[in-house]
Design an enzyme around this catalytic site. Structure first.
Site, PDB file in Angstrom:
ATOM      1  N   LYS A 175     -33.275  33.607 -21.861  1.00 53.38           N
ATOM      2  CA  LYS A 175     -32.748  32.409 -20.843  1.00 53.38           C
ATOM      3  C   LYS A 175     -32.067  31.375 -20.925  1.00 53.38           C
ATOM      4  CE  LYS A 175     -34.036  35.474 -17.379  1.00 53.38           C
ATOM      5  NZ  LYS A 175     -33.175  36.290 -16.403  1.00 53.38           N
ATOM      6  N   HIS A 306     -29.090  46.261 -13.870  1.00 60.36           N
ATOM      7  CA  HIS A 306     -30.224  44.995 -12.971  1.00 60.36           C
ATOM      8  C   HIS A 306     -31.953  45.825 -13.271  1.00 60.36           C
ATOM      9  CE1 HIS A 306     -33.063  42.015 -11.037  1.00 60.36           C
ATOM     10  NE2 HIS A 306     -32.745  41.742 -12.606  1.00 60.36           N
TER      11      HIS A 306
END
Length: 375
Positions: A175, A306
């Site tokens: 991230k 996803h």
């Protein structure tokens, strides 16, 4: 001709606790609080002949009770229906709740039922779901996300990445999107230097950059040889994503937050994504995912669904071009089975349907159930 009919639907609202509060860029920018649990909607459908199907959807943070409530309202419309007619039943369920829309929470509730119908159909055929649809491969490249969140110190991110690669996972995603761009660059630099140039590495900003910041960061990130930069901008900024996709060599990936095929079609029309990242539970289930998959293939896009690897492994295996599937271990306690991984790839199970059964923990974490039966 005698046809089987749907005789029973069981809906369950399940709250999955997370071992550690999770923070991505949305927390660091103050838009959300750390995530401590995942709400799941399970649908179990049974027919008069005793065939059964299991499907699920989910919500991170708010929305789980709403999905469950909507599914409970529309599920009776399945009773007495032929479970093979999945496309027609999807339309029937969506129009049953059309006054609240054909995207978002309404179709996410329908998704669990739709997925259960596909699972049931594949089980009746005695085939894994991927084989029922038509597989292009028996395994899919996989990458890990769950070890690379922003709240995790970079030293631990590196250790997590090493463990993931050691387990057979093929790539690592971390991230980014920290308010201080220097933090992002330092973390990416450290991970890339540790992994070396040959390990596939992706980054995910979770929609937290504005257009100037995204331009600057995409330029800085070019040197790392990333597989993709994910959600650099707001999910609905098709023009902004298109500008990035045309300006940089590193592919732009997005789509996970969209909740309908129509929304994804806007991305495709705008040229906003090199890699499309649909989420079957979010866009209405497998029926809608297959529509979108065809659209993506027609436009020569890469595909990387996803989350929810338990569903998306089967769907990714049916895509003509080589896709990616996201390894997330969060949902594993809910099922008795595990996804098999080897040599950087996740193997399509040979069990019929999705190949999943609910665990005792899933039953223990159930907060509410509803039984819908005919007669």
């Amino acid at each position: 001709m005698t046809r089987d009919r749907i005789s029973h639907v069981r809906l369950s609202s399940v709250t999955l606790p997370l071992a550690t509060p999770i923070s991505d860029a949305k927390v660091f920018t103050g838009r959300q609080k750390p995530m401590t649990e995942v709400a799941l909607l399970f649908a179990e459908i049974r027919t008069e002949s005793g065939h059964e199907g299991l499907g699920f959807g989910y919500s991170k943070r708010a929305g789980g009770p709403g999905q469950y409530a909507h599914a409970r309202e529309v599920a009776p419309d399945l009773l007495g229906e032929d479970p093979s007619d999945i496309g027609r039943l999807w339309t029937k369920l969506v129009w049953a709740g059309a006054s609240v829309g054909r995207s978002g929470l309404a179709t996410q509730a329908v998704a669990a039922l739709d997925i259960a119908l596909w699972d049931l159909k594949a089980k009746r055929a005695g085939l894994p779901l991927a084989k029922l649809i038509g597989a292009h491969r028996d395994s899919v490249r996989c990458y890990d996300t769950s070890g690379g969140f922003l709240h995790v110190p970079v030293e631990q991110v590196i250790d997590n990445a090493a463990a993931s690669l050691g387990s057979g996972i093929g790539g690592i995603k971390i991230k980014v999107g920290h308010p201080d761009r220097r933090v992002d660059l330092a973390r990416v630099t450290a991970v890339r230097e540790h992994l070396g140039e040959d390990v596939p590495l992706m980054v995910d900003a979770n929609q937290q950059w504005d257009r100037p910041s995204a331009q600057r960061m995409c330029r800085e990130l070019e040197r790392f040889g990333l597989v993709w930069i994910e959600e650099p901008l707001d999910a609905y900024d098709a023009a902004g994503h298109a500008a990035l996709a045309s300006a940089f060599d590193t592919p732009i990936a997005t789509g996970e937050m969209l909740t309908s095929v129509a929304e994804h079609a806007e991305l495709v029309r705008a040229g906003a994504a090199d890699i499309l990242q649909p989420d079957a539970p979010r866009i209405g289930g497998i029926t809608q995912f297959l529509r979108l998959s065809t659209l993506a293939d027609l436009h020569h896009l890469q595909l990387a669904p996803h989350y929810a690897m338990e569903i998306h492994l089967h769907l990714a295996a049916t895509y003509p071009a080589e896709p990616w599937v996201e390894h997330f271990d969060w949902l594993e306690p809910l099922f008795n089975e595990r996804m098999e991984i080897a040599d950087g790839r996740m193997l399509v199970p040979d069990r019929p349907g999705l190949g999943l059964t609910l665990s005792d923990k899933a039953r223990a974490w159930t907060v509410e159930t509803c039984e819908v039966s005919g007669g």
